[in-house]
Every structure is written in C-alpha cells, then in structure tokens.
Design a protein around this motif. Structure first.
Motif, PDB file in Angstrom:
ATOM      1  N   UNK A 212       0.734  -1.058   0.085  1.00  0.00           N
ATOM      2  CA  UNK A 212       0.088  -0.657  -0.034  1.00  0.00           C
ATOM      3  C   UNK A 212       0.974   1.560   0.077  1.00  0.00           C
ATOM      4  N   UNK A 213       0.425   2.271  -1.014  1.00  0.00           N
ATOM      5  CA  UNK A 213       1.239   3.399  -1.214  1.00  0.00           C
ATOM      6  C   UNK A 213       0.943   4.935   0.234  1.00  0.00           C
ATOM      7  N   UNK A 214       1.465   5.592   0.463  1.00  0.00           N
ATOM      8  CA  UNK A 214       1.575   6.818   1.256  1.00  0.00           C
ATOM      9  C   UNK A 214       0.488   7.289   0.770  1.00  0.00           C
ATOM     10  N   UNK A 215      -0.078   7.497  -0.482  1.00  0.00           N
ATOM     11  CA  UNK A 215      -0.990   7.808  -1.438  1.00  0.00           C
ATOM     12  C   UNK A 215      -2.318   7.354  -0.573  1.00  0.00           C
ATOM     13  N   UNK A 216      -2.119   5.778  -1.006  1.00  0.00           N
ATOM     14  CA  UNK A 216      -3.628   4.806  -0.989  1.00  0.00           C
ATOM     15  C   UNK A 216      -3.901   5.041   0.225  1.00  0.00           C
ATOM     16  N   UNK A 217      -2.872   5.398   1.814  1.00  0.00           N
ATOM     17  CA  UNK A 217      -3.525   5.100   3.126  1.00  0.00           C
ATOM     18  C   UNK A 217      -4.059   6.512   2.952  1.00  0.00           C
ATOM     19  N   UNK A 218      -3.408   7.715   2.634  1.00  0.00           N
ATOM     20  CA  UNK A 218      -4.033   9.173   3.362  1.00  0.00           C
ATOM     21  C   UNK A 218      -5.398   9.160   2.618  1.00  0.00           C
ATOM     22  N   UNK A 219      -5.800   8.293   1.087  1.00  0.00           N
ATOM     23  CA  UNK A 219      -6.758   8.416   0.755  1.00  0.00           C
ATOM     24  C   UNK A 219      -7.872   7.540   1.620  1.00  0.00           C
ATOM     25  N   UNK A 220      -7.310   6.579   2.325  1.00  0.00           N
ATOM     26  CA  UNK A 220      -8.514   5.888   2.925  1.00  0.00           C
ATOM     27  C   UNK A 220      -9.203   5.974   4.194  1.00  0.00           C
ATOM     28  N   UNK A 221      -8.155   7.258   4.171  1.00  0.00           N
ATOM     29  CA  UNK A 221      -8.239   8.087   6.047  1.00  0.00           C
ATOM     30  C   UNK A 221      -8.847   8.890   6.128  1.00  0.00           C
ATOM     31  N   UNK A 222      -9.287   9.540   4.098  1.00  0.00           N
ATOM     32  CA  UNK A 222      -9.957  10.520   4.437  1.00  0.00           C
ATOM     33  C   UNK A 222     -11.371   9.467   4.320  1.00  0.00           C
ATOM     34  N   UNK A 223     -11.601   8.366   3.658  1.00  0.00           N
ATOM     35  CA  UNK A 223     -12.516   7.962   3.747  1.00  0.00           C
ATOM     36  C   UNK A 223     -13.410   7.189   4.683  1.00  0.00           C
TER      37      UNK A 223
ATOM     38  N   UNK B 237      -6.999   6.562  -7.876  1.00  0.00           N
ATOM     39  CA  UNK B 237      -5.776   6.344  -7.762  1.00  0.00           C
ATOM     40  C   UNK B 237      -6.048   6.176  -9.754  1.00  0.00           C
ATOM     41  N   UNK B 238      -6.039   5.104 -10.342  1.00  0.00           N
ATOM     42  CA  UNK B 238      -7.122   5.384 -11.848  1.00  0.00           C
ATOM     43  C   UNK B 238      -6.572   7.153 -12.201  1.00  0.00           C
ATOM     44  N   UNK B 239      -7.578   7.596 -11.837  1.00  0.00           N
ATOM     45  CA  UNK B 239      -7.425   9.426 -12.171  1.00  0.00           C
ATOM     46  C   UNK B 239      -6.470  10.149 -12.224  1.00  0.00           C
ATOM     47  N   UNK B 240      -5.169   9.690 -10.732  1.00  0.00           N
ATOM     48  CA  UNK B 240      -4.000  10.598 -10.459  1.00  0.00           C
ATOM     49  C   UNK B 240      -3.646  10.109 -11.698  1.00  0.00           C
ATOM     50  N   UNK B 241      -3.054   8.950 -11.976  1.00  0.00           N
ATOM     51  CA  UNK B 241      -2.642   8.883 -12.678  1.00  0.00           C
ATOM     52  C   UNK B 241      -1.639   8.010 -11.435  1.00  0.00           C
ATOM     53  N   UNK B 242      -1.617   7.413 -10.175  1.00  0.00           N
ATOM     54  CA  UNK B 242      -0.744   6.850  -9.203  1.00  0.00           C
ATOM     55  C   UNK B 242      -0.195   5.762  -9.759  1.00  0.00           C
ATOM     56  N   UNK B 243      -0.780   4.472 -10.513  1.00  0.00           N
ATOM     57  CA  UNK B 243      -0.767   3.650 -10.310  1.00  0.00           C
ATOM     58  C   UNK B 243      -0.109   3.245 -12.008  1.00  0.00           C
ATOM     59  N   UNK B 244       0.496   4.802 -13.058  1.00  0.00           N
ATOM     60  CA  UNK B 244       1.602   4.164 -14.026  1.00  0.00           C
ATOM     61  C   UNK B 244       3.033   4.028 -13.311  1.00  0.00           C
ATOM     62  N   UNK B 245       3.981   3.539 -14.868  1.00  0.00           N
ATOM     63  CA  UNK B 245       4.767   3.196 -13.721  1.00  0.00           C
ATOM     64  C   UNK B 245       5.952   3.939 -14.573  1.00  0.00           C
ATOM     65  N   UNK B 246       6.186   5.726 -13.778  1.00  0.00           N
ATOM     66  CA  UNK B 246       6.746   6.343 -14.411  1.00  0.00           C
ATOM     67  C   UNK B 246       7.488   7.170 -12.743  1.00  0.00           C
TER      68      UNK B 246
ATOM     69  N   UNK C  46       7.751  10.440 -12.297  1.00  0.00           N
ATOM     70  CA  UNK C  46       6.454  10.663 -11.776  1.00  0.00           C
ATOM     71  C   UNK C  46       5.252  10.222 -10.882  1.00  0.00           C
ATOM     72  N   UNK C  47       4.449   9.342 -10.730  1.00  0.00           N
ATOM     73  CA  UNK C  47       4.264   8.638 -10.482  1.00  0.00           C
ATOM     74  C   UNK C  47       4.580   7.675  -9.173  1.00  0.00           C
ATOM     75  N   UNK C  48       5.842   7.638  -9.361  1.00  0.00           N
ATOM     76  CA  UNK C  48       6.556   6.866  -7.412  1.00  0.00           C
ATOM     77  C   UNK C  48       6.411   8.283  -7.215  1.00  0.00           C
ATOM     78  N   UNK C  49       6.834   8.988  -7.389  1.00  0.00           N
ATOM     79  CA  UNK C  49       6.609  10.199  -6.435  1.00  0.00           C
ATOM     80  C   UNK C  49       5.036  10.598  -5.803  1.00  0.00           C
ATOM     81  N   UNK C  50       4.479  10.686  -7.010  1.00  0.00           N
ATOM     82  CA  UNK C  50       3.275  10.949  -6.257  1.00  0.00           C
ATOM     83  C   UNK C  50       2.433   9.765  -5.377  1.00  0.00           C
ATOM     84  N   UNK C  51       2.812   8.078  -5.316  1.00  0.00           N
ATOM     85  CA  UNK C  51       2.573   7.214  -5.006  1.00  0.00           C
ATOM     86  C   UNK C  51       2.624   7.254  -2.989  1.00  0.00           C
TER      87      UNK C  51
END
Length: 353
Positions: A2-13, A33-42, A44-49
């Motif tokens: 689980x990425x930090x971004x996903x954890x933060x979003x789950x806390x919001x939920x 995660x798909x909408x923000x592009x966090x699942x891409x293999x780039x 920028x996506x790694x930094x976002x995650x």
C-alpha cells in the motif's frame, strides 16, 4: 504494498459510514488512483504514490458524500436518515424561533421609542445589547436577515438561507468580541453560549443537501404566521405581569423563552404523538436536541444571575423551575428517541448496488 497516497485516501474515506465503506471503499480507492495516474510506471507516479495527497476537490467531494450519507441522502442507512431529519427539523425550528422573535423586536421598536402614540408610554427597557444608538440602529435591522433566512429555507432555497443566516451570526460574533475586549465585565458566559448555539444552528443548514427531502412550505409559513400572531402574549407578559420587573425579565429572557418554548413543544408532542404529524420518527430526537441546548442555556444563565448579578432568591427559583420543567420533559423524549433509533436497522435495499 500500500502506498502513502492510498493510505491517506483511505483515512479520508473513514468519514463515510462503515456500511458504505465495506461495499465501495476498494472501488473508490482504485478509481481515485487511476484518475490521478498513481498506478502508472513512471517516476512522477512513483513520487505521487510516496508523497501525494488527495487534492482539495477530492476532499470536498468526500465531505459532501459523507454529509449526504450521514444526514439522510440516497444510500443512507435508516438511522442516518433519522439523524438527518432531526437536524433539518432543528434548523427549521431554530430559524422559525429567530424569525418570530425578530418580527416581535422589529414590531415593538416604534412603541419602545415612544413613537406609537395610541399605546401607553413603554416602561424602562432592559439593556441587553451594546450601548448607544448606533449599535441599536445597526443590530435591529439584522432581524430582517433572520426572517429572510427562514422564508428562504421554507421555500426550499437552502443556499440563500445559509448566507442570510450567516449575516446576523457574524455580526453577533463581532459584537460579543467587542464586548469582551472593551466593555467592563466583558461578555457573560450565557451570551457566549447563545452565540455558540446559533453557530450550531447555522451549521445545521448543511443537512439541507441536494438529496434531502423537500420542506413543506405551507406548514412552516403557517407556523411563522401563527408565531407572529401569538407573540403579543409574550410582549404582554414581559411588560405587564404583576410581578417585579427583575423577575419578569429573568423568567422571560432569551434562555427562559427557549426553555418555555421547548417545554411547551415537548409537552404538546407527548400528548399528541399518536397523530399523523407527530408520528414521524425524528420528532423525539429533534425536541431532545433542542431541549438539551435550552437546558444548557438556562443552567448557565442561572449561574450568571447568581454569580455576576447577585440575583434574588425568587429569580433563582423561577429560573431553576424552568430548567426543572424542561428536564422532566426531556426525560421521556430521550427514551422515545432511543427507542426510535434502536428500532431502525440497515435495509440493504437502501444501499445502491
């Protein structure tokens, strides 16, 4: 992992009801995660995650959904609908109370100023607000905003109602802050509590979201007209009851008027709850919310009278009697509210599939 971004979003939920999250949380997380592009293999996506956070728009979207679900929107549990109906009724009754009292204050202004010659000369008026004619000229017209806010809400225009109700609230905060900073003795605790209760009343208007049931306009407009027509009884009581002026003003001040009004409404409900109107499940909870607020106001005001003003035993006894009556009325309301809440259970058909 689980990425930090996903954890933060789950806390919001976690703002959403648990039953809704159990069904939809994973889908919402995946879509986000798909909408923000966090699942891409780039890169920028790694930094976002690792370092990203839900943006303001997503936060507001979740907050709006949580409000609709917890206060009676589509997909809400029956208990949430009960809470939402109760809070909406609290807001309507609170604005109705403010609108009627504002109409009374505006209506008696010519008489208190000695400009209405057919009536006898008014007695000395108690000074409750800031001193000086400029303050009176500024604050009395604010009652028109209270009336306009109630009418807007009654005709199913909650957004204008929120802005209209906020105007006298902001003015009240400014006035009380001025008192606390510059006037001898500052602002009494009762006055601050009144401001806080009014703040809660304005915040309760968020319960009128786009999926809330419509307000019955005719019923509430008729209630306002009836309140205005009955208001002379209050004016007569305030100025002509055959008791000392100090006792009249203490018994019929703002906390006293709230306590008497809620007590009367609670007694009426307990007597008439078998009727079609009173059978609505949210009324015990609505009146209990109002009763607890009025009880707090009356209790703090009694302490103010005794500690700050050295009130007589008669004043203390009358105020304590009002609080006792309200407490007796709130007891069966609490039992009925708890019973209504306990009898409700989640209906799976109410949760969108």
């Amino acid at each position: 992992m689980t990425s930090s971004l996903e954890q933060r979003y789950r806390r919001l939920l976690t703002l959403l009801p648990a039953s809704y999250r159990r069904r939809w949380e994973d889908d919402m997380v995946r879509t986000f995660l798909e909408c923000v592009g966090a699942e891409e293999d780039t890169e920028d996506a790694a930094y976002l995650r690792d370092h990203g956070r839900p943006d303001r728009g997503e936060v507001l979207s979740v907050l709006a959904l949580a409000t609709r679900l917890r206060l009676g929107g589509v997909g809400a549990e029956p208990r949430s609908r009960l809470r939402g109906d109760a809070i909406r009724a609290v807001a309507l009754l609170g604005l109705l109370f403010h609108a009627v009292t504002a109409a009374v204050e505006i209506g008696v202004m010519p008489w208190l100023a000695g400009d209405f010659l057919p009536l006898p000369t008014p007695p000395t008026e108690p000074v409750f607000d800031l001193p000086g004619a400029p303050w009176r000229l500024a604050f009395n017209p604010l009652g028109l905003f209270a009336i306009a806010a109630f009418v807007a809400l009654a005709v199913n225009q909650p957004r204008p109602a929120r802005w209209l109700a906020a105007v006298p609230l902001v003015a009240d905060w400014v006035a009380r802050t001025y008192e606390a900073m510059f006037l001898p003795g500052g602002t009494p605790p009762t006055t601050w509590l009144i401001v806080l209760v009014n703040t809660g009343l304005v915040l309760a208007l968020v319960a009128f979201h786009r999926e809330a049931p419509p307000v019955r306009t005719r019923t509430w407009i008729r209630a306002f007209v009836a309140g205005v027509l009955l208001s002379p009884l209050y004016v007569i009581g305030m100025w002509t009851l055959p008791v000392e002026q100090e006792l009249r003003f203490a018994a019929l001040d703002w906390p006293g008027l709230c306590a008497l009004s809620v007590s009367a409404a609670g007694i009426a409900y307990l007597v008439l709850r078998a009727s079609a109107v009173a059978r609505a499940a949210h009324w015990p909870l609505t009146l209990l919310f109002l009763g607890l607020a009025a009880l707090a106001l009356r209790g703090v005001s009694v302490a103010d009278y005794v500690l700050r003003d050295g009130a007589s035993a008669a004043v203390t006894a009358v105020c304590a009697a009002e609080a006792a009556i309200l407490l007796v009325v709130c007891a069966p309301l609490a039992i009925l509210a708890q019973r209504a809440t306990r009898e409700l259970s989640v209906d799976p058909a109410d949760v969108p599939g």
